[in-house]
Each structure stands twice: as structure tokens, then as C-alpha cells.
Design an enzyme around this catalytic site. Structure first.
Site, short mmCIF file in Angstrom:
data_model
loop_
_atom_site.label_atom_id
_atom_site.label_comp_id
_atom_site.label_asym_id
_atom_site.label_seq_id
_atom_site.Cartn_x
_atom_site.Cartn_y
_atom_site.Cartn_z
N ASN A 116 -5.77 0.45 -2.76
CA ASN A 116 -5.42 0.11 -3.98
C ASN A 116 -4.21 -0.78 -3.92
OD1 ASN A 116 -4.34 2.96 -3.76
ND2 ASN A 116 -2.69 1.93 -4.55
N MET A 120 0.23 3.23 -0.82
CA MET A 120 0.62 4.51 -1.05
C MET A 120 1.92 4.75 -1.74
SD MET A 120 0.18 6.41 2.69
CE MET A 120 -0.24 5.18 3.91
N THR A 125 5.61 10.85 -2.75
CA THR A 125 6.68 11.61 -3.29
C THR A 125 8.11 11.45 -3.57
OG1 THR A 125 5.45 13.19 -2.02
CG2 THR A 125 7.32 14.19 -3.16
N ALA A 127 10.50 11.19 -1.00
CA ALA A 127 11.74 11.86 -0.40
C ALA A 127 12.21 10.85 0.68
CB ALA A 127 11.10 13.03 0.53
N VAL A 231 -7.47 -9.61 3.68
CA VAL A 231 -7.35 -10.65 5.01
C VAL A 231 -8.27 -9.89 5.79
CG1 VAL A 231 -5.72 -11.80 6.28
CG2 VAL A 231 -5.13 -11.23 4.04
N HIS A 435 2.94 10.11 7.51
CA HIS A 435 4.00 9.55 8.11
C HIS A 435 3.84 9.14 9.61
CE1 HIS A 435 6.42 12.55 5.55
NE2 HIS A 435 5.99 11.51 4.88
N THR A 481 9.25 6.92 5.41
CA THR A 481 9.16 5.46 4.69
C THR A 481 10.69 4.83 4.83
OG1 THR A 481 7.52 6.39 3.40
CG2 THR A 481 8.61 4.46 2.70
C1 LIG Z 1 0.92 11.36 -1.63
C2 LIG Z 1 1.94 10.80 -0.74
C3 LIG Z 1 3.11 11.18 -0.63
C4 LIG Z 1 3.88 10.60 0.21
N1 LIG Z 1 5.31 10.96 0.32
C5 LIG Z 1 6.18 10.42 1.08
C6 LIG Z 1 7.67 10.86 1.04
O1 LIG Z 1 7.93 11.80 0.13
N2 LIG Z 1 8.42 10.03 1.91
C7 LIG Z 1 8.24 9.41 2.57
O2 LIG Z 1 8.89 8.82 3.30
N3 LIG Z 1 6.77 8.90 2.64
C8 LIG Z 1 5.98 9.53 1.89
N4 LIG Z 1 4.57 8.92 2.01
C9 LIG Z 1 4.04 7.95 2.81
C10 LIG Z 1 4.67 6.52 2.27
O3 LIG Z 1 4.17 6.28 0.87
C11 LIG Z 1 4.17 5.48 3.02
O4 LIG Z 1 5.10 5.43 4.33
C12 LIG Z 1 4.57 4.04 2.57
O5 LIG Z 1 4.28 3.97 1.20
C13 LIG Z 1 3.99 3.03 3.38
O6 LIG Z 1 4.08 1.78 2.84
P1 LIG Z 1 3.21 0.31 3.31
O7 LIG Z 1 3.69 -0.73 2.41
O8 LIG Z 1 3.70 0.35 5.00
O9 LIG Z 1 1.68 0.80 3.35
P2 LIG Z 1 0.96 0.95 2.10
O10 LIG Z 1 1.54 1.70 1.27
O11 LIG Z 1 -0.47 1.49 2.87
O12 LIG Z 1 0.55 -0.60 1.82
C14 LIG Z 1 -0.21 -1.36 2.57
C15 LIG Z 1 -0.89 -2.39 1.71
O13 LIG Z 1 -1.53 -3.37 2.37
C16 LIG Z 1 -2.94 -3.67 1.89
N5 LIG Z 1 -3.64 -3.89 2.94
C17 LIG Z 1 -4.27 -3.31 4.15
N6 LIG Z 1 -4.87 -4.24 4.80
C18 LIG Z 1 -5.01 -5.22 4.12
C19 LIG Z 1 -5.62 -6.59 4.54
N7 LIG Z 1 -6.45 -6.52 5.78
N8 LIG Z 1 -5.62 -7.49 3.70
C20 LIG Z 1 -4.80 -7.28 2.66
N9 LIG Z 1 -4.18 -6.24 2.38
C21 LIG Z 1 -4.24 -5.20 3.10
C22 LIG Z 1 -3.21 -2.21 1.22
O14 LIG Z 1 -4.30 -2.41 0.10
C23 LIG Z 1 -1.94 -1.76 0.76
O15 LIG Z 1 -1.69 -2.05 -0.65
C24 LIG Z 1 3.72 9.57 1.09
C25 LIG Z 1 2.38 9.07 0.99
C26 LIG Z 1 1.31 9.67 0.16
C27 LIG Z 1 0.00 9.00 0.08
#
Ligand SMILES: Cc1cc2nc3c(=O)[nH]c(=O)nc-3n(C[C@H](O)[C@H](O)[C@H](O)COP(=O)(O)OP(=O)(O)OC[C@H]3O[C@@H](n4cnc5c(N)ncnc54)[C@H](O)[C@@H]3O)c2cc1C
Length: 502
Positions: A116, A120, A125, A127, A231, A435, A481
Site C-alpha cells: 500500500n 508500513m 506503532t 515506538a 518499479v 524490524h 525505524t
Molecule cells: C503494525 C506495525 C507496527 C510497527 N511498529 C513499529 C514500532 O513501534 N517502531 C518501529 O521502529 N518500527 C515499527 N514497525 C516497523 C516500521 O513500520 C518500519 O520499519 C518502517 O515503516 C519501514 O519503512 P520503509 O519506508 O523502509 O518501508 P515501507 O514502509 O515498507 O515502505 C516501502 C515502500 O516501498 C514501496 N515499494 C516496495 N517495492 C517497490 C517497488 N519495486 N517499486 C515501487 N515501490 C516499491 C512499497 O509500496 C512501500 O510503500 C512496525 C510495522 C508494522 C507493520
């Protein structure tokens, strides 16, 4: 196939990491043209808004019911899909277990990806405990401290956030008697820092849309957000990325170009995209790490603590827990990160019945090259990307530490009462915390143990940068995160410098 006008910066991934990079680029140059490509579609009407704060009451209540387990793998706002959809078009935006998405993940069964817009970052959450000791990478110097402070600013890390209530303060005092002198003064038991902002009597969550509001609301003429834009490969020519092949949810294809390209597509799909692009250094996907996760709950012994049910605190409006507390790791003297979330159980008419102290102990896991995500040349996942196979096992040292955490959790529970019979205690399956770190790790030399340099620049590719928890090379014990955002801060700075120098 169309070729769009090149942007100054092409950003792949619109989660917290992509949003952090976009915000910092914009702070440094109001005119820099940025195109953000995100494979997912929004949940609800706009991209990147946290489900806790989404206006649609059905989504709001779904999220708030599901989060109350206090365990990441279980409490995703949009229900984690249990069955593989027939086609990608049938996949409603939300969280998917990687196995459901067509990957081989039996060694890490609880891990999940966000299909989506906003990733994430619309489910988390929030934290944000800060890293210390072995979690720090590249040296705990002034640069580290500045970059960590920038990451905390972007996430709006706030402390205290939820609680401590009077009883939460008693919980902290009790923990301090045992753990108070195991580390520096600022790393004793304390309120959990959280990425939240007060809005009246509510606490809104930091999300991609709060970090960089044009993701959700537009209004920045030099920024374009494209959702439903998977991508499938980066086009590499003579050590530079010259384009990104995009497949739209409609099935049509385009090529986008950017002078500088940043991939922030999470710790599993960033290496997947590199693999699909023929960028396959030895360390790609290796050193996959996730702390182990022991979780337990105590039912507070009200007599021992001298309080009545009528005196039990109620959770603030919009929250399920009364207190969000932190027992920081402090190296060998206190190797476990404690995430403590307390709640008051109510009867049907809303009167307090009992109070539970939820204790999760995160346990460090060694970073080893054999723990890895591999990608197939022949098989594909639901999105048509190289299928992942996850190899993950605990070492003997990891197991010994998990056994210690198991014992320690019982000891902590007994400080407060008996095990909550409703939940007891469990070692959760790998992947439960979400994580994930290390899969595209940074390093100071191109010696085969890293994918990119300390700024996130991929070895041997001049204009390609990575950001996110996958870049973090150290075993992270706490929620990862905030530590991951440090890599976004560094990648953004390197891109600004490269842009100015060009
Ligand atoms: C329910 C839940 C609770 C959490 N609680 C915590 C917490 O309390 N503390 C904490 O530190 N972390 C927590 N996390 C983890 C935290 O959410 C993630 O570490 C962080 O959001 C990761 O961010 P990101 O941008 O790297 O990845 P993502 O949030 O996964 O974003 C990556 C994006 O890239 C896009 N993408 C992927 N592949 C492609 C592609 N080939 N082409 C184009 N787009 C693409 C996806 O659509 C996505 O939108 C939690 C996660 C969840 C699900």
C-alpha cells in the site's frame, strides 16, 4: 513505452524512509524536482496517512481493535492477508505475510510487507527508542549524534508519549531497582519515546504524510507522487542508473528517469529490486537480522501495590494502552530491550476489572551472512518480481540469549504479579517484529560484506543510493525505524552534495 522528463531525484518507495528523504531534500532546496514512485495504492482516499488518524471510522476502529495485542505481526491496521490473491489486481492495499505474497518464508513465517502507498508507515506503532552501544554504526561521533537528532526531529519522537500514569511510574520504579544502574543515567527504565504529536486530547502518529505532507496533500509544484507504480528494474549503463522501468497497476509500462536515484523500498524489496536490475554484489540480501521476540504479560497484583480496581488508570482517548514504557538495552549488562505496554481490562459497562503489564523482551541476534534473503532467476512472486527465499536460523549464542530472555521475562512478570492467564508467555516466530535489518548493509569498504558506502551510495554505481533499515549493518535490539531513518538522513545529504557538485 513513454520516457518521462528526468527529475532531479527519483525516489522509489513512499514509506517513512522515502518520506524522510523527500523532506530533507526539500528543506535543502525548494526547487529540486522530486518524483516519488510507490508500488502500492492508498488505503482510504489519500496516500501515507496513518490508519490511527484516518477519517474513515470503519478503518479507525479496525486499527484500534487490532493493535491491542501489542505485537507487530498481529496488529496491522488493514488485516494481514492470509490467502494469496489470485492475481495482483485482487490484492487489496494492506499488509501481506511474505508467504502470502508468494515468497518462500517458512524460516521467518511472521514477516510481512506493506502492499500500500505509505508502506508500513501507515500501520506502525511508532515506538522510537534511540539506539546505543552495538546498535550504533559508523562511530558514535558528533555526526552520528547530529544525524540521530535529525531523525528524531523528522519522526517527531516525543517522550513521554503515553503515560506514565501513577501505576506506570510504580512499574518504572520497580524496574529501576533492578535495572537502574546497568547503563548510563539516560538509559534507565523510562517512558517509551514515540513518534506522535498531540492534537487536542488525541495523539496522532507520525506517518509519511506528516513527515512530507505533499505525499498526501500535494501543493508542492516540484514534487510528484505516483502510486500504483511498481518499479520492476533499474536500467544501469556504465556505472549509472539511467532509468527505472515502471509497471502500473493497469499493466501498462513506462520508464522514468532521474539524475539521482534513491531506493527506499523496505529491507526485503530494496534488495529484490537491485537483484531484478542485475545489481548483485556478494552481500546483497545477506546479514538479514531481526531481534528475537519474547512476550509475556503480568496481571498486576493490586494488593501488593496497594491499589483498588477503582483507582486503575484508563487509556487516553484513541489509545488501547495506559502506559507505553521502555527498558533500554545496555550491552552485556542488560542485553534485552524491554517494550512494556500496560492496559486496564474493563467490564462491559466500562468499569476497571484488572490491570496488565505487558512485557516484551527483544533479544539481540548475531549478524551472520548465512541469514539471508535469496532471489530466484526463474520464479516470481505475486507482483511478478524475483521470488524471495528466506534463510534464517538462530546461532547457538542467539539461543543461549533467548533462553536468558525467557527466564528474565518470568522474573520481570513476578515483580508485578502472576502471568496473565489470557496470554501467558511466548517466543514469537521470526519476523514477528518486522524490524528487519542488514540486507543491503553499508560499510566503509567495498570488501564483499556491504552493498553500499556509509552514505548509502551503492558500490560501483555513481548515482544510486539506498535508505532504510536494510542499510543498517549492526544488530538492532530495539525497534529499528528510528535507526533506519539515520540512513535516510545520510542518503539525503549525499544526494544534495552530489547535486550541488554536478
Ligand atoms: C503494525 C506495525 C507496527 C510497527 N511498529 C513499529 C514500532 O513501534 N517502531 C518501529 O521502529 N518500527 C515499527 N514497525 C516497523 C516500521 O513500520 C518500519 O520499519 C518502517 O515503516 C519501514 O519503512 P520503509 O519506508 O523502509 O518501508 P515501507 O514502509 O515498507 O515502505 C516501502 C515502500 O516501498 C514501496 N515499494 C516496495 N517495492 C517497490 C517497488 N519495486 N517499486 C515501487 N515501490 C516499491 C512499497 O509500496 C512501500 O510503500 C512496525 C510495522 C508494522 C507493520
Amino acid at each position: 513505452m513513454t520516457i518521462d522528463t528526468p527529475a532531479d531525484v527519483l525516489l522509489i518507495g513512499g514509506g517513512i524512509m522515502g518520506a524522510s528523504v523527500a523532506r530533507l531534500l526539500r528543506e535543502s532546496d525548494p526547487h529540486l524536482s522530486i518524483t516519488m514512485l510507490d508500488a502500492g495504492e492508498p488505503i482510504g482516499d489519500v496516500a501515507g496517512v496513518h490508519l490511527h488518524d484516518i477519517a474513515d471510522p470503519a478503518v479507525w476502529s479496525l486499527y484500534n481493535t487490532r493493535v491491542s495485542s501489542g505485537i507487530q505481526g498481529m496488529y496491522t491496521g488493514a488485516e494481514v492477508a492470509e490467502e494469496t490473491p489470485a492475481t495482483l489486481a485482487d490484492a487489496a492495499p494492506g499488509m501481506f505475510h511474505t508467504a502470502t505474497f508468494g515468497e518462500e518464508a517458512s524460516a521467518m513465517p511472521a514477516t510481512a510487507i506493506a502492499w500500500n502507498a505509505g508502506g508500513m508507515g501507515v500501520h506502525w506503532t511508532a515506538a522510537t527508542p534511540w539506539p546505543a552501544g552495538d546498535e550504533v554504526f559508523g562511530g558514535e561521533d558528533e555526526q552520528w549524534r547530529d544525524d540521530l537528532a535529525t531523525a528524531q526531529r523528522l519522526l517527531h519522537a516525543t517522550q513521554p508519549a503515553i503515560g506514565p500514569t501513577e501505576i506506570g511510574a510504580r512499574v518504572l520504579e520497580t524496574l529501576a531497582e533492578i535495572y537502574g544502574d546497568r547503563g548510563p543515567a539516560d538509559r534507565g527504565p523510562q517512558a517509551m519515546p514515540m513518534a506522535v504529536s498531540p492534537d487536542g486530547d488525541l495523539l496522532t502518529r507520525t506517518s509519511p504524510a506528516t513527515i512530507f505532507p505533499p505525499i498526501a496533500h500535494g501543493g508542492d509544484p516540484a514534487f510528484a507522487m505516483r502510486t500504483g507504480a511498481l518499479v520492476t528494474a533499474l536500467i544501469v549503463d556504465e556505472g549509472r542508473v539511467t532509468g527505472a522501468r515502471v509497471r502500473w497497476s493497469s499493466g501498462e509500462e513506462s520508464v522514468f528517469a532521474g539524475r539521482h536515484v534513491i531506493v527506499a523500498a523496505d529491507a526485503l524489496r530494496t534488495p529484490q529490486l537491485l537483484f531484478a536490475s542485475g545489481i548483485r554484489p556478494d552481500a546483497l540480501g545477506r546479514y538479514l537480522n531481526e531481534h528475537a521476540f519474547v512476550t509475556a504479560r503480568a496481571l498486576l497484583d493490586l494488593d501488593r501495590f496497594g491499589i483498588t480496581t477503582a483507582e486503575l488508570p484508563l487509556a487516553p482517548r484513541g489509545e488501547w494502552c495506559t502506559d507505553s514504557l521502555w527498558l533500554p538495552q545496555n550491552g552485556p549488562a542488560q542485553p534485552f530491550h524491554g517494550q512494556i505496554m500496560d492496559t486496564t481490562y474493563l467490564d462491559e459497562s466500562g468499569h476497571p476489572l484488572a490491570h496488565s503489564v505487558g512485557v516484551s523482551l527483544y533479544t539481540p541476534v548475531e549478524s551472520r551472512p548465512e541469514n539471508r534473503v535469496r532471489f530466484s532467476d526463474d520464479e516470481v512472486d505475486l507482483a511478478g518480481m524475483p521470488r524471495m527465499t528466506i534463510d534464517f536460523a538462530y546461532s547457538a549464542a542467539d539461543r543461549a540469549l533467548i533462553d536468558r530472555a525467557w527466564e528474565e521475562s518470568a522474573r520481570i512478570v513476578q515483580l508485578f504479579g502472576d502471568f496473565d492467564p489470557a496470554t501467558e508467555r511466548a517466543l514469537l516466530p521470526p519476523g514477528s517484529s518486522l524490524h528487519i535489518t542488514g540486507t543491503v548493509r553499508c560499510g566503509s569498504d567495498d570488501d564483499g560484506t556491504s552493498v553500499c558506502d556509509p552514505s548509502g551510495r551503492v558500490w560501483g554505481i555513481d548515482n544510486l543510493f539506498l535508505a532504510g533499515t536494510g542499510v543498517v549493518p549492526t544488530p538492532v535490539v530495539a525497534n529499528a525505524t528510528l535507526t533506519g531513518v539515520v540512513t535516510a538522513v545520510r542518503a539525503a545529504r549525499a544526494v544534495v552534495e552530489a547535486h550541488v557538485a554536478a
